[in-house]
Design a protein around this motif. Structure first.
Motif, mmCIF file in Angstrom:
data_model
loop_
_atom_site.group_PDB
_atom_site.id
_atom_site.type_symbol
_atom_site.label_atom_id
_atom_site.label_comp_id
_atom_site.label_asym_id
_atom_site.label_seq_id
_atom_site.Cartn_x
_atom_site.Cartn_y
_atom_site.Cartn_z
ATOM 1 N N LEU A 18 0.834 -1.202 0.000
ATOM 2 C CA LEU A 18 0.000 0.000 0.000
ATOM 3 C C LEU A 18 0.869 1.253 0.000
ATOM 4 O O LEU A 18 0.643 2.188 -0.769
ATOM 5 N N GLU A 19 1.874 1.256 0.861
ATOM 6 C CA GLU A 19 2.733 2.431 0.968
ATOM 7 C C GLU A 19 3.500 2.674 -0.330
ATOM 8 O O GLU A 19 3.608 3.813 -0.792
ATOM 9 N N MET A 22 1.204 4.203 -2.846
ATOM 10 C CA MET A 22 0.932 5.606 -2.523
ATOM 11 C C MET A 22 2.106 6.488 -2.930
ATOM 12 O O MET A 22 1.909 7.513 -3.574
ATOM 13 N N LEU A 30 -2.516 0.610 -6.227
ATOM 14 C CA LEU A 30 -3.200 1.056 -5.023
ATOM 15 C C LEU A 30 -4.616 0.503 -4.963
ATOM 16 O O LEU A 30 -5.067 0.054 -3.916
ATOM 17 N N ALA A 34 -5.630 -1.830 -1.914
ATOM 18 C CA ALA A 34 -6.686 -1.344 -1.020
ATOM 19 C C ALA A 34 -7.882 -2.285 -1.029
ATOM 20 O O ALA A 34 -8.478 -2.550 0.015
ATOM 21 N N LEU A 56 -9.997 4.528 0.415
ATOM 22 C CA LEU A 56 -8.726 4.530 -0.302
ATOM 23 C C LEU A 56 -8.889 3.849 -1.657
ATOM 24 O O LEU A 56 -8.386 4.332 -2.680
ATOM 25 N N TRP A 72 -5.145 7.298 3.428
ATOM 26 C CA TRP A 72 -3.948 6.561 3.782
ATOM 27 C C TRP A 72 -3.460 6.940 5.178
ATOM 28 O O TRP A 72 -3.105 6.078 5.984
ATOM 29 N N LYS A 76 -3.399 4.285 8.243
ATOM 30 C CA LYS A 76 -2.184 3.917 8.978
ATOM 31 C C LYS A 76 -2.434 3.906 10.479
ATOM 32 O O LYS A 76 -1.913 3.032 11.181
#
Length: 83
Positions: A18-19, A22, A30, A34, A56, A72, A76
């Motif tokens: 995911l990171e 992004m 993504l 997601a 997201l 996001w 987190k």
């Protein structure tokens, strides 16, 4: 392995994916990441985090990067609580 143990084993890779999506602003990745996370969160009844993952996913679908960034950041927080 149980489903839960597999989920926990893949947790860090899922969050890292995911990171990475992004940071790269790669909407397709993504969207996939997601959606997968949203489904996993639903299976484990993480009812506060799931709609954020859905947000997201929707932001990725439409290319709404400011909304994606907001989701996001919120996601987190939820993911840290679920660890």
């Amino acid at each position: 392995h149980t489903l839960a143990s597999q989920f926990l084993a893949d947790w860090d890779a899922q969050v890292a994916g995911l990171e990475q999506a992004m940071v790269a602003r790669h909407a397709k990745d993504l969207l996939i990441q997601a959606h997968t996370l949203k489904s996993l969160l639903a299976m484990f009844h993480a009812n506060q985090a799931r709609p954020v993952a859905g947000g997201l996913e929707q932001a990725a679908r439409t290319g709404a990067w400011p909304a994606a960034e907001t989701c996001w950041q919120e996601l987190k927080v939820h993911l840290d609580l679920l660890r």
